[in-house]
Scaffold this motif. Sequence first.
Motif, mmCIF file in Angstrom:
data_model
loop_
_atom_site.group_PDB
_atom_site.id
_atom_site.type_symbol
_atom_site.label_atom_id
_atom_site.label_comp_id
_atom_site.label_asym_id
_atom_site.label_seq_id
_atom_site.Cartn_x
_atom_site.Cartn_y
_atom_site.Cartn_z
ATOM 1 N N ARG A 8 0.605 -1.184 -0.188
ATOM 2 C CA ARG A 8 0.053 0.128 0.073
ATOM 3 C C ARG A 8 0.716 1.422 0.021
ATOM 4 O O ARG A 8 0.401 2.419 -0.222
ATOM 5 C CB ARG A 8 -0.901 0.000 1.259
ATOM 6 N N GLY A 9 2.084 1.121 0.259
ATOM 7 C CA GLY A 9 2.936 2.439 0.279
ATOM 8 C C GLY A 9 4.336 2.128 1.098
ATOM 9 O O GLY A 9 4.463 1.019 1.579
ATOM 10 N N ILE A 10 4.867 3.385 1.149
ATOM 11 C CA ILE A 10 6.076 3.648 1.969
ATOM 12 C C ILE A 10 6.040 4.541 2.734
ATOM 13 O O ILE A 10 5.438 5.616 2.505
ATOM 14 C CB ILE A 10 7.059 4.064 0.844
ATOM 15 N N THR A 11 6.908 4.465 3.957
ATOM 16 C CA THR A 11 6.869 5.395 5.072
ATOM 17 C C THR A 11 8.287 5.311 5.482
ATOM 18 O O THR A 11 9.037 4.308 5.786
ATOM 19 C CB THR A 11 5.993 4.783 6.413
ATOM 20 N N VAL A 12 8.760 6.644 5.582
ATOM 21 C CA VAL A 12 10.233 6.758 6.159
ATOM 22 C C VAL A 12 10.426 7.895 7.165
ATOM 23 O O VAL A 12 9.501 8.778 7.031
ATOM 24 C CB VAL A 12 10.990 7.147 4.659
ATOM 25 N N GLY A 13 10.961 7.616 8.255
ATOM 26 C CA GLY A 13 11.253 8.568 9.302
ATOM 27 C C GLY A 13 12.678 8.670 9.452
ATOM 28 O O GLY A 13 13.658 7.763 9.034
ATOM 29 N N GLU A 65 2.644 6.926 -1.668
ATOM 30 C CA GLU A 65 1.853 5.567 -2.484
ATOM 31 C C GLU A 65 2.439 5.535 -3.627
ATOM 32 O O GLU A 65 1.678 6.267 -4.587
ATOM 33 C CB GLU A 65 0.435 5.787 -2.041
ATOM 34 N N PRO A 66 3.478 4.884 -3.982
ATOM 35 C CA PRO A 66 3.761 4.950 -5.433
ATOM 36 C C PRO A 66 2.793 4.233 -6.446
ATOM 37 O O PRO A 66 2.221 3.444 -6.022
ATOM 38 C CB PRO A 66 5.144 4.369 -5.274
ATOM 39 N N ALA A 67 2.666 4.677 -7.638
ATOM 40 C CA ALA A 67 1.967 3.935 -8.571
ATOM 41 C C ALA A 67 2.541 2.868 -9.263
ATOM 42 O O ALA A 67 1.745 2.192 -10.189
ATOM 43 C CB ALA A 67 1.355 5.128 -9.455
ATOM 44 N N GLU A 68 3.788 2.571 -8.954
ATOM 45 C CA GLU A 68 4.218 1.569 -9.682
ATOM 46 C C GLU A 68 5.289 0.831 -8.768
ATOM 47 O O GLU A 68 5.484 1.285 -7.644
ATOM 48 C CB GLU A 68 4.922 2.202 -10.626
ATOM 49 N N ALA A 69 5.862 -0.255 -9.203
ATOM 50 C CA ALA A 69 6.719 -1.005 -8.324
ATOM 51 C C ALA A 69 8.227 -0.404 -8.424
ATOM 52 O O ALA A 69 8.339 0.524 -9.472
ATOM 53 C CB ALA A 69 6.947 -2.578 -8.883
#
Length: 134
Positions: A8-13, A65-69
């Motif tokens: 579903r997406g990427i999260t970075v802290g 939330e990237p639209a691609e791999a």
Amino acid sequence: MSGTVTGRGITVGWVGDSRAYWVPDAGTARCLTVDDALPGVAGAPLLRWVGGDAGGVEIQVVAVEPAEAGHLVLCSDGLSRYLPEPAALDAVAAASPLDAAQRLTRFALDAGGADNIAVVVLSSPPPHPRGASL
């Protein structure tokens, strides 16, 4: 720095001068983070860092939330200082995460390796359609 990748997406802290880049399988890489240093000042001191003398630290977080791999690249300034633009990472898209991390580390060493070099590459699958269960 920390990062998670799901369907579903990427999260970075992050805190400090480490960076995160999104490298899509098709398209141009982009930086997801902003350095915690004075902008436009060469060798600028950090405004936020992790350590005993850091005081109260507020962690920055970004979610996309990237639209691609593609791949999420997390790295220290030991690599990012040698990358003139995120597009220099576009070749990562064709490599396995381990191979990409090894190539990027070698790139930083060959460029001078003047600082600690930490590189992590995580694969991101194509996104799940909205409403689909994981």
